[in-house]
Design a protein around this motif. Sequence first.
Motif, PDB file in Angstrom:
ATOM      1  N   MET A  81       0.853  -1.179   0.000  1.00 18.23           N
ATOM      2  CA  MET A  81       0.000   0.000   0.000  1.00 18.23           C
ATOM      3  C   MET A  81       0.896   1.239   0.000  1.00 18.23           C
ATOM      4  SD  MET A  81      -3.066   1.222   2.625  1.00 18.23           S
ATOM      5  CE  MET A  81      -2.664   0.044   3.827  1.00 18.23           C
ATOM      6  N   ASP A  82       0.659   2.151  -0.950  1.00 19.68           N
ATOM      7  CA  ASP A  82       1.394   3.397  -1.055  1.00 19.68           C
ATOM      8  C   ASP A  82       0.736   4.407  -0.120  1.00 19.68           C
ATOM      9  OD1 ASP A  82       3.118   5.370  -1.912  1.00 19.68           O
ATOM     10  OD2 ASP A  82       1.969   5.805  -3.734  1.00 19.68           O
ATOM     11  N   THR A  83       1.368   4.678   1.011  1.00 15.01           N
ATOM     12  CA  THR A  83       0.772   5.513   2.048  1.00 15.01           C
ATOM     13  C   THR A  83       0.845   6.994   1.697  1.00 15.01           C
ATOM     14  OG1 THR A  83       1.305   3.878   3.740  1.00 15.01           O
ATOM     15  CG2 THR A  83       0.880   6.126   4.494  1.00 15.01           C
ATOM     16  N   TYR A  84      -0.297   7.666   1.767  1.00 17.36           N
ATOM     17  CA  TYR A  84      -0.376   9.111   1.588  1.00 17.36           C
ATOM     18  C   TYR A  84      -0.179   9.809   2.926  1.00 17.36           C
ATOM     19  CZ  TYR A  84      -2.438  13.732   0.941  1.00 17.36           C
ATOM     20  OH  TYR A  84      -2.659  15.091   0.938  1.00 17.36           O
ATOM     21  N   LEU A  85      -0.787   9.240   3.977  1.00 17.93           N
ATOM     22  CA  LEU A  85      -0.746   9.846   5.303  1.00 17.93           C
ATOM     23  C   LEU A  85      -0.995   8.745   6.328  1.00 17.93           C
ATOM     24  CD1 LEU A  85      -0.841  12.595   6.983  1.00 17.93           C
ATOM     25  CD2 LEU A  85      -3.327  12.366   6.830  1.00 17.93           C
ATOM     26  N   ALA A  86      -0.269   8.790   7.423  1.00 19.36           N
ATOM     27  CA  ALA A  86      -0.496   7.841   8.512  1.00 19.36           C
ATOM     28  C   ALA A  86      -0.714   8.622   9.803  1.00 19.36           C
ATOM     29  CB  ALA A  86       0.685   6.893   8.662  1.00 19.36           C
ATOM     30  N   THR A  87      -1.720   8.202  10.566  1.00 20.82           N
ATOM     31  CA  THR A  87      -1.968   8.759  11.886  1.00 20.82           C
ATOM     32  C   THR A  87      -1.730   7.640  12.894  1.00 20.82           C
ATOM     33  OG1 THR A  87      -4.324   8.200  11.931  1.00 20.82           O
ATOM     34  CG2 THR A  87      -3.711  10.322  10.926  1.00 20.82           C
ATOM     35  N   GLU A  88      -2.031   7.900  14.127  1.00 19.59           N
ATOM     36  CA  GLU A  88      -1.821   6.886  15.158  1.00 19.59           C
ATOM     37  C   GLU A  88      -2.565   5.591  14.847  1.00 19.59           C
ATOM     38  OE1 GLU A  88      -2.744   6.214  19.913  1.00 19.59           O
ATOM     39  OE2 GLU A  88      -2.716   8.262  19.117  1.00 19.59           O
ATOM     40  N   ARG A  89      -3.803   5.705  14.324  1.00 21.26           N
ATOM     41  CA  ARG A  89      -4.626   4.511  14.132  1.00 21.26           C
ATOM     42  C   ARG A  89      -5.014   4.206  12.698  1.00 21.26           C
ATOM     43  NH1 ARG A  89      -9.538   5.524  17.799  1.00 21.26           N
ATOM     44  NH2 ARG A  89      -9.313   7.610  16.917  1.00 21.26           N
ATOM     45  N   LEU A  90      -4.832   5.165  11.793  1.00 22.68           N
ATOM     46  CA  LEU A  90      -5.283   4.965  10.417  1.00 22.68           C
ATOM     47  C   LEU A  90      -4.183   5.278   9.405  1.00 22.68           C
ATOM     48  CD1 LEU A  90      -8.852   6.586  10.509  1.00 22.68           C
ATOM     49  CD2 LEU A  90      -8.251   4.191  10.802  1.00 22.68           C
ATOM     50  N   THR A  91      -4.328   4.667   8.243  1.00 22.20           N
ATOM     51  CA  THR A  91      -3.447   4.939   7.102  1.00 22.20           C
ATOM     52  C   THR A  91      -4.325   5.326   5.922  1.00 22.20           C
ATOM     53  OG1 THR A  91      -1.844   3.303   7.870  1.00 22.20           O
ATOM     54  CG2 THR A  91      -1.724   3.941   5.560  1.00 22.20           C
ATOM     55  N   LEU A  92      -3.897   6.355   5.193  1.00 25.67           N
ATOM     56  CA  LEU A  92      -4.601   6.783   3.992  1.00 25.67           C
ATOM     57  C   LEU A  92      -3.759   6.453   2.767  1.00 25.67           C
ATOM     58  CD1 LEU A  92      -6.220   8.358   6.118  1.00 25.67           C
ATOM     59  CD2 LEU A  92      -6.272  10.272   4.537  1.00 25.67           C
ATOM     60  N   ARG A  93      -4.442   6.014   1.710  1.00 24.13           N
ATOM     61  CA  ARG A  93      -3.775   5.753   0.432  1.00 24.13           C
ATOM     62  C   ARG A  93      -4.686   6.220  -0.693  1.00 24.13           C
ATOM     63  NH1 ARG A  93      -6.398   2.097  -2.533  1.00 24.13           N
ATOM     64  NH2 ARG A  93      -7.408   0.305  -1.576  1.00 24.13           N
ATOM     65  N   ARG A  94      -4.111   6.354  -1.870  1.00 24.87           N
ATOM     66  CA  ARG A  94      -4.895   6.738  -3.034  1.00 24.87           C
ATOM     67  C   ARG A  94      -5.817   5.580  -3.440  1.00 24.87           C
ATOM     68  NH1 ARG A  94       0.072   8.680  -3.232  1.00 24.87           N
ATOM     69  NH2 ARG A  94       0.297  10.931  -3.445  1.00 24.87           N
ATOM     70  N   PHE A  95      -7.001   5.926  -3.922  1.00 27.22           N
ATOM     71  CA  PHE A  95      -7.888   4.919  -4.494  1.00 27.22           C
ATOM     72  C   PHE A  95      -7.314   4.460  -5.829  1.00 27.22           C
ATOM     73  CE2 PHE A  95     -11.153   6.686  -1.657  1.00 27.22           C
ATOM     74  CZ  PHE A  95     -11.794   5.525  -1.250  1.00 27.22           C
ATOM     75  N   THR A  96      -7.657   3.235  -6.213  1.00 27.92           N
ATOM     76  CA  THR A  96      -7.295   2.702  -7.524  1.00 27.92           C
ATOM     77  C   THR A  96      -8.569   2.246  -8.224  1.00 27.92           C
ATOM     78  OG1 THR A  96      -7.061   0.386  -6.860  1.00 27.92           O
ATOM     79  CG2 THR A  96      -5.124   1.817  -6.537  1.00 27.92           C
ATOM     80  N   ALA A  97      -8.434   1.881  -9.481  1.00 24.21           N
ATOM     81  CA  ALA A  97      -9.585   1.409 -10.252  1.00 24.21           C
ATOM     82  C   ALA A  97     -10.189   0.136  -9.662  1.00 24.21           C
ATOM     83  CB  ALA A  97      -9.160   1.173 -11.703  1.00 24.21           C
ATOM     84  N   ASP A  98      -9.432  -0.592  -8.860  1.00 27.13           N
ATOM     85  CA  ASP A  98      -9.921  -1.831  -8.246  1.00 27.13           C
ATOM     86  C   ASP A  98     -10.767  -1.600  -6.989  1.00 27.13           C
ATOM     87  OD1 ASP A  98      -8.602  -3.363 -10.167  1.00 27.13           O
ATOM     88  OD2 ASP A  98      -6.752  -3.401  -8.983  1.00 27.13           O
TER      89      ASP A  98
END
Length: 187
Positions: free
Chosen positions: A1-18
Amino acid sequence: MDTYLATERLTLRRFTADDADLLIELDSDPAVMRYLTGGEATAPEIVRELHLPYIIAGYEKWDGDLGLFAAYERDGGAFVGWFCLRPGPDGPRDEAELGYRLRQASWGKGYATEVSRALLEKGFTGLGVRMVWAETMAVNRGSRNVMEKLGMTLTETLPTPSDMEMVEGSEHGGVRYEITEEQWERR
Protein backbone atom coordinates in the motif's frame (compact mmCIF):
# COMPACT_ATOMS: atom_id res chain seq x y z
CA MET A 1 0.00 0.00 0.00
CA ASP A 2 1.39 3.40 -1.06
CA THR A 3 0.77 5.51 2.05
CA TYR A 4 -0.38 9.11 1.59
CA LEU A 5 -0.75 9.85 5.30
CA ALA A 6 -0.50 7.84 8.51
CA THR A 7 -1.97 8.76 11.89
CA GLU A 8 -1.82 6.89 15.16
CA ARG A 9 -4.63 4.51 14.13
CA LEU A 10 -5.28 4.97 10.42
CA THR A 11 -3.45 4.94 7.10
CA LEU A 12 -4.60 6.78 3.99
CA ARG A 13 -3.78 5.75 0.43
CA ARG A 14 -4.90 6.74 -3.03
CA PHE A 15 -7.89 4.92 -4.49
CA THR A 16 -7.30 2.70 -7.52
CA ALA A 17 -9.58 1.41 -10.25
CA ASP A 18 -9.92 -1.83 -8.25
CA ASP A 19 -11.61 -0.04 -5.32
CA ALA A 20 -15.10 0.48 -6.76
CA ASP A 21 -16.66 -2.15 -4.48
CA LEU A 22 -15.41 -0.33 -1.37
CA LEU A 23 -17.11 2.89 -2.45
CA ILE A 24 -20.27 1.09 -3.57
CA GLU A 25 -20.57 -0.65 -0.20
CA LEU A 26 -19.96 2.62 1.69
CA ASP A 27 -22.53 4.54 -0.37
CA SER A 28 -25.09 1.71 -0.01
CA ASP A 29 -25.53 2.23 3.73
CA PRO A 30 -28.66 4.34 4.38
CA ALA A 31 -27.22 5.72 7.63
CA VAL A 32 -24.00 6.83 5.91
CA MET A 33 -26.02 8.53 3.16
CA ARG A 34 -28.60 10.05 5.54
CA TYR A 35 -27.43 13.68 5.20
CA LEU A 36 -26.38 13.36 1.57
CA THR A 37 -29.23 11.66 -0.26
CA GLY A 38 -31.79 10.96 2.42
CA GLY A 39 -30.45 7.41 2.69
CA GLU A 40 -30.59 6.52 -1.00
CA ALA A 41 -27.65 4.45 -2.25
CA THR A 42 -25.40 5.69 -5.03
CA ALA A 43 -25.94 3.47 -8.07
CA PRO A 44 -22.95 1.17 -8.65
CA GLU A 45 -22.56 2.33 -12.26
CA ILE A 46 -22.32 5.96 -11.05
CA VAL A 47 -19.50 4.98 -8.70
CA ARG A 48 -17.68 2.96 -11.39
CA GLU A 49 -18.20 5.28 -14.35
CA LEU A 50 -18.20 8.75 -12.75
CA HIS A 51 -17.05 8.96 -9.14
CA LEU A 52 -14.00 6.68 -9.17
CA PRO A 53 -12.58 8.02 -12.46
CA TYR A 54 -13.03 11.58 -11.12
CA ILE A 55 -11.23 10.67 -7.87
CA ILE A 56 -8.33 9.07 -9.75
CA ALA A 57 -8.07 11.99 -12.21
CA GLY A 58 -7.75 14.32 -9.22
CA TYR A 59 -4.45 12.74 -8.20
CA GLU A 60 -2.95 13.70 -11.55
CA LYS A 61 -4.59 17.13 -11.55
CA TRP A 62 -3.14 17.97 -8.12
CA ASP A 63 0.18 16.10 -8.54
CA GLY A 64 -0.83 13.46 -5.99
CA ASP A 65 -0.72 16.06 -3.21
CA LEU A 66 -4.46 16.59 -2.83
CA GLY A 67 -7.52 14.47 -3.44
CA LEU A 68 -9.80 11.89 -1.91
CA PHE A 69 -8.11 9.01 -0.08
CA ALA A 70 -9.09 5.55 1.18
CA ALA A 71 -8.67 5.09 4.95
CA TYR A 72 -7.75 1.83 6.68
CA GLU A 73 -7.18 0.83 10.28
CA ARG A 74 -3.48 0.30 10.90
CA ASP A 75 -4.32 -2.55 13.27
CA GLY A 76 -6.12 -5.16 11.16
CA GLY A 77 -6.40 -3.25 7.90
CA ALA A 78 -10.18 -2.75 7.84
CA PHE A 79 -11.48 -0.18 5.35
CA VAL A 80 -13.11 2.64 7.34
CA GLY A 81 -14.09 5.08 4.58
CA TRP A 82 -12.52 8.07 2.90
CA PHE A 83 -11.12 11.52 3.63
CA CYS A 84 -10.51 14.36 1.24
CA LEU A 85 -8.40 17.46 1.12
CA ARG A 86 -8.82 18.98 -2.33
CA PRO A 87 -9.71 22.21 -4.09
CA GLY A 88 -13.25 22.80 -5.25
CA PRO A 89 -13.96 22.01 -8.92
CA ASP A 90 -13.05 25.53 -10.04
CA GLY A 91 -11.28 26.73 -6.93
CA PRO A 92 -7.67 27.75 -6.40
CA ARG A 93 -5.24 25.06 -5.27
CA ASP A 94 -4.46 26.86 -2.01
CA GLU A 95 -8.12 26.69 -0.86
CA ALA A 96 -9.07 23.10 -0.09
CA GLU A 97 -12.19 21.29 0.98
CA LEU A 98 -11.93 18.95 3.97
CA GLY A 99 -14.36 16.04 3.89
CA TYR A 100 -14.92 12.50 5.12
CA ARG A 101 -17.34 9.61 4.80
CA LEU A 102 -16.99 6.73 7.24
CA ARG A 103 -18.56 3.30 7.57
CA GLN A 104 -20.98 3.05 10.50
CA ALA A 105 -18.65 0.61 12.26
CA SER A 106 -16.08 3.44 12.38
CA TRP A 107 -18.34 6.11 13.85
CA GLY A 108 -17.73 7.37 17.38
CA LYS A 109 -14.06 6.35 17.51
CA GLY A 110 -12.56 9.78 16.89
CA TYR A 111 -11.26 8.82 13.45
CA ALA A 112 -12.75 11.86 11.70
CA THR A 113 -11.06 14.27 14.10
CA GLU A 114 -7.75 12.36 14.14
CA VAL A 115 -7.33 12.20 10.38
CA SER A 116 -8.79 15.64 9.68
CA ARG A 117 -6.31 17.17 12.12
CA ALA A 118 -3.44 15.39 10.35
CA LEU A 119 -4.74 16.50 6.93
CA LEU A 120 -4.89 20.12 8.08
CA GLU A 121 -1.34 19.89 9.39
CA LYS A 122 -0.11 18.37 6.11
CA GLY A 123 -2.00 20.88 4.00
CA PHE A 124 -0.85 23.94 5.90
CA THR A 125 2.76 22.90 6.52
CA GLY A 126 3.68 20.96 3.41
CA LEU A 127 1.25 21.50 0.55
CA GLY A 128 0.88 25.28 0.31
CA VAL A 129 -2.75 25.35 1.40
CA ARG A 130 -3.72 28.68 2.97
CA MET A 131 -7.41 28.05 3.77
CA VAL A 132 -9.51 24.92 4.34
CA TRP A 133 -13.29 24.80 4.25
CA ALA A 134 -15.89 22.17 5.02
CA GLU A 135 -19.64 22.07 4.48
CA THR A 136 -22.40 19.96 5.96
CA MET A 137 -26.09 20.10 6.71
CA ALA A 138 -26.97 22.29 9.68
CA VAL A 139 -28.56 19.29 11.43
CA ASN A 140 -25.47 17.05 11.00
CA ARG A 141 -24.22 17.60 14.54
CA GLY A 142 -21.56 14.88 14.30
CA SER A 143 -19.73 16.52 11.41
CA ARG A 144 -20.15 19.99 12.90
CA ASN A 145 -18.58 18.76 16.15
CA VAL A 146 -15.53 17.52 14.24
CA MET A 147 -15.14 20.86 12.47
CA GLU A 148 -15.38 22.73 15.75
CA LYS A 149 -12.85 20.42 17.47
CA LEU A 150 -10.42 21.27 14.67
CA GLY A 151 -10.75 24.98 15.42
CA MET A 152 -12.74 25.70 12.28
CA THR A 153 -15.12 28.67 12.43
CA LEU A 154 -18.69 28.81 11.17
CA THR A 155 -18.55 31.38 8.36
CA GLU A 156 -21.78 30.98 6.42
CA THR A 157 -25.19 29.36 6.29
CA LEU A 158 -26.08 27.79 2.98
CA PRO A 159 -29.36 27.15 1.19
CA THR A 160 -30.29 23.54 0.61
CA PRO A 161 -29.58 22.47 -2.98
CA SER A 162 -32.74 21.43 -4.82
CA ASP A 163 -31.49 17.82 -5.19
CA MET A 164 -31.25 17.54 -1.38
CA GLU A 165 -34.67 18.87 -0.40
CA MET A 166 -35.89 15.33 0.42
CA VAL A 167 -33.16 14.91 3.06
CA GLU A 168 -34.19 15.01 6.70
CA GLY A 169 -33.46 18.46 8.12
CA SER A 170 -33.09 20.09 4.71
CA GLU A 171 -35.36 22.92 5.79
CA HIS A 172 -32.49 24.11 8.04
CA GLY A 173 -30.02 24.38 5.15
CA GLY A 174 -26.31 23.86 5.40
CA VAL A 175 -23.29 25.42 7.05
CA ARG A 176 -19.76 26.24 5.97
CA TYR A 177 -16.78 26.22 8.31
CA GLU A 178 -13.31 27.56 7.53
CA ILE A 179 -9.83 27.71 9.00
CA THR A 180 -6.84 29.61 7.65
CA GLU A 181 -3.20 28.71 7.89
CA GLU A 182 -2.71 31.61 10.34
CA GLN A 183 -5.57 30.38 12.55
CA TRP A 184 -4.12 26.85 12.47
CA GLU A 185 -0.70 28.10 13.55
CA ARG A 186 -2.21 30.09 16.46
CA ARG A 187 -4.33 27.29 17.90
